[in-house]
Design an enzyme around this catalytic site. Structure first.
Site, PDB file in Angstrom:
ATOM      1  N   CYS A   1      -6.786   0.356   1.874  1.00  0.00           N
ATOM      2  CA  CYS A   1      -6.460  -1.020   2.264  1.00  0.00           C
ATOM      3  C   CYS A   1      -7.590  -1.975   1.893  1.00  0.00           C
ATOM      4  O   CYS A   1      -7.358  -3.154   1.609  1.00  0.00           O
ATOM      5  CB  CYS A   1      -6.148  -1.095   3.747  1.00  0.00           C
TER       6      CYS A   1
ATOM      7  N   ASN B   1      -1.890  -8.754   5.836  1.00  0.00           N
ATOM      8  CA  ASN B   1      -2.001  -7.310   5.966  1.00  0.00           C
ATOM      9  C   ASN B   1      -1.508  -6.658   4.680  1.00  0.00           C
ATOM     10  O   ASN B   1      -0.352  -6.855   4.293  1.00  0.00           O
ATOM     11  CB  ASN B   1      -1.147  -6.858   7.162  1.00  0.00           C
TER      12      ASN B   1
ATOM     13  N   HIS C   1      -8.939  -1.655   9.954  1.00  0.00           N
ATOM     14  CA  HIS C   1      -8.064  -2.011   8.828  1.00  0.00           C
ATOM     15  C   HIS C   1      -8.588  -3.273   8.149  1.00  0.00           C
ATOM     16  O   HIS C   1      -9.170  -4.149   8.800  1.00  0.00           O
ATOM     17  CB  HIS C   1      -6.655  -2.253   9.367  1.00  0.00           C
TER      18      HIS C   1
ATOM     19  N   TRP D   1      -0.392  -3.907   4.065  1.00  0.00           N
ATOM     20  CA  TRP D   1       0.801  -3.086   4.239  1.00  0.00           C
ATOM     21  C   TRP D   1       2.065  -3.876   3.901  1.00  0.00           C
ATOM     22  O   TRP D   1       3.125  -3.309   3.701  1.00  0.00           O
ATOM     23  CB  TRP D   1       0.894  -2.584   5.680  1.00  0.00           C
TER      24      TRP D   1
ATOM     25  N   GLN E   1       0.832  -1.197   0.000  1.00  0.00           N
ATOM     26  CA  GLN E   1       0.000   0.000   0.000  1.00  0.00           C
ATOM     27  C   GLN E   1       0.867   1.249   0.000  1.00  0.00           C
ATOM     28  O   GLN E   1       1.936   1.287   0.601  1.00  0.00           O
ATOM     29  CB  GLN E   1      -0.912  -0.011   1.236  1.00  0.00           C
TER      30      GLN E   1
END
Length: 528
Positions: free
Chosen positions: A103, A284, A259, A286, A97
């Protein structure tokens, strides 16, 4: 004409005019083949005037004035010496990201990388930076009942020569950044992609069946359902609850609050003491930051399973992916979304699912009666009579009908959309009706099923059980006199037929009465 052929014809009639995957609608009426042909003939690189490389396409609020001053739109060849669309296959670990709070979208892309058949319908094959390159790419998304083909140029927003939004770990790979740009175009701008739920993107990737599960009240067969979804073409993503009104807050257990995460696998393990444990694997978007509780990467619990199972499941890397028990999953996550290209994941049996879809509209003053609390006007809402028929009805089946009510938006920019609170009621009637039910019916009959609540979301859905019989579905907004369009879709394990009396003129009414009688005549002829 057989009974199944008639129903198939009826189903096609209900979805007539929809852009199919094989023949999608052209977003902004742009034909990628014609545009590419013109660019190659003229020997020019494509620039998309409908989503131009300027601040308008970025949108307000996500970049500082200093960043905007340093912003440059560059083609991949000006970012990397050896640009490639896809390098060595696709993986959730390909990208991370960027500066955009999307997200929810990237978690959905992470799910997409597991399903090649779905990935290839979103990203048409044969797109490269080599042969016949002209700076033009295209992607396909499902939008409110229609597949659309979205054309973009490959100018991407950069600062100091680096991508500012989603970016691949390999600087030569560009499919994630180009796909994000295509979806930003659909949403109206990059800013319009900020904040959302995975369900929205998952549905736009599959055009199929959506099930939303509130994890505070999980079904008893949750692990079995997730296992079936993982084995099918379904995509899964989930989200943690907000901490107050602030998202992206890191909790002590390693999870980010407010998230979105991708569900990347389910596994059942047996410990050396014979205990069976159901595990869920999460990622995740990220690309880092992981759960640190039971069954996390460095949890001693992994020493209680066989070396073979550890080798299959465990990867001790800070790559954003980790395992946790289903119980912990339900405790620390708020909801799970499963979207599939077909309803097959809903039930352990491989029986055929019947599908019906309707486009409808609530119009203030005429067909927008509000919820059941509005006793004087509720009856004016659109009404959809259906008949559930079952030659071999399974009374032990827990649920046999999934009903989806989806609001259709008419705003160019996603953030300008104001969802109404929507829901639906289902009433049982004695016969398949040919007329609009009057107010007196609703004052004397209670619904046999209804939405758990009215929500101001793009979609509400209910998975429920109905015995064979005749029913009327009434979708509505919570407050009366709210104008909006909607898509009502039914997925049934048992045969369904229907008649739309949601508010047409007398000519259409007579025509539909004829059609319903035609159905029963054909059905009778098949029997004899």
């Amino acid at each position: 004409m057989s009974k199944s052929e008639l129903l198939s014809k009826n189903s096609r009639h209900k979805t007539e005019g929809y852009g199919s995957f094989s023949n999608p609608n052209k977003f902004f009426n742009q034909d990628h083949q014609q545009l590419k042909h013109d660019c190659l003939i003229q020997r020019v690189s494509f620039i998309d005037e409908t989503f131009p490389p300027n601040q308008q396409s970025i949108g307000p609020g996500i970049l500082s004035p200093n960043d905007l001053a340093n912003l440059k739109w560059l083609r991949p060849a000006n970012i990397s010496p050896n640009p490639a669309f896809i390098l060595q296959g696709i993986s959730r670990f390909d990208f991370r990201q960027g500066e955009l709070g999307n997200c929810w979208f990237l978690a959905s892309i992470g799910a997409l990388t597991f399903k090649k058949c779905v990935f290839e319908q979103i990203i048409p094959s044969g797109q490269t930076f080599d042969k016949n390159y002209c700076g033009l790419f295209h992607f396909r998304f499902w939008r409110f009942g229609k597949w659309v083909d979205v054309v973009i140029d490959d100018k991407l927003p950069t600062i100091n020569g680096r991508l500012i939004f989603v970016h691949s770990k390999d600087p030569n790979e560009f499919w994630p950044a180009l796909m994000e740009k295509a979806y930003a175009k659909v949403c109206g701008s990059y800013t319009d992609m900020s904040a959302g739920t995975p369900a929205e993107a998952l549905m736009d990737f599959t055009g199929g069946v959506h099930m939303s599960i509130l994890l505070s009240e999980p079904p008893s067969n949750l692990f079995e359902l997730m296992n079936r979804a993982g084995s099918s073409s379904a995509l899964m993503a989930c989200a943690t609850p907000l901490c107050g009104s602030t998202s992206n807050t890191l909790s002590s257990n390693g999870l980010v609050l407010g998230h979105a995460y991708t569900v990347t696998g389910v596994e059942q393990v047996t410990t050396n003491r014979g205990k069976v444990v159901n595990l869920v694997r999460l990622w995740n978007p990220w690309g880092k930051g992981e759960w640190n509780g039971d069954w996390s990467d460095r949890s001693p619990l992994w020493q209680t399973v066989t070396p073979e199972k550890r080798l299959i499941c465990l990867s001790i890397e800070d790559n954003g992916e980790f395992w946790m028990t289903v119980d912990d999953f339900c405790s620390f996550y708020s909801d799970l979304d499963i979207c599939g290209m077909s309803p097959d994941f809903l039930d352990r049996n491989s029986s055929r699912w019947w599908t019906l879809s309707y486009e409808g509209q609530w119009v203030a003053g005429t067909t927008a009666g509000g919820c059941g609390n509005n006793t004087d006007s509720f009856w004016t809402n659109p009404q959809y009579p259906i008949e559930i028929r079952a030659e071999q009805f399974d009374s032990n089946c827990e649920k046999n009908l999934l009903v989806s009510l989806l609001q259709k938006h008419d705003k160019r920019n996603r953030h300008q959309v104001q969802n109404h609170y929507i829901g639906l009621y289902i009433f049982e009637v004695n016969v398949l009706l040919f007329q609009h039910l009057p107010s007196s019916f609703f004052s004397s009959h209670a619904p046999v099923a209804q939405s758990k609540s009215y929500r101001n979301s793009r979609e509400v859905m209910e998975f429920l059980f109905l015995t064979p019989g005749h029913y009327v579905i009434v979708p509505s907004t919570y407050d009366p006199n709210k104008t909006a369009s909607f898509l009502l879709t039914l997925y049934s394990k048992d045969e369904i037929c229907s008649y739309d009396n949601s508010g047409d003129d007398e000519k259409n009414f007579i025509e539909k009465v004829f059609n319903i009688y035609y159905y029963y005549i054909c059905h009778y002829l098949v029997i004899i």
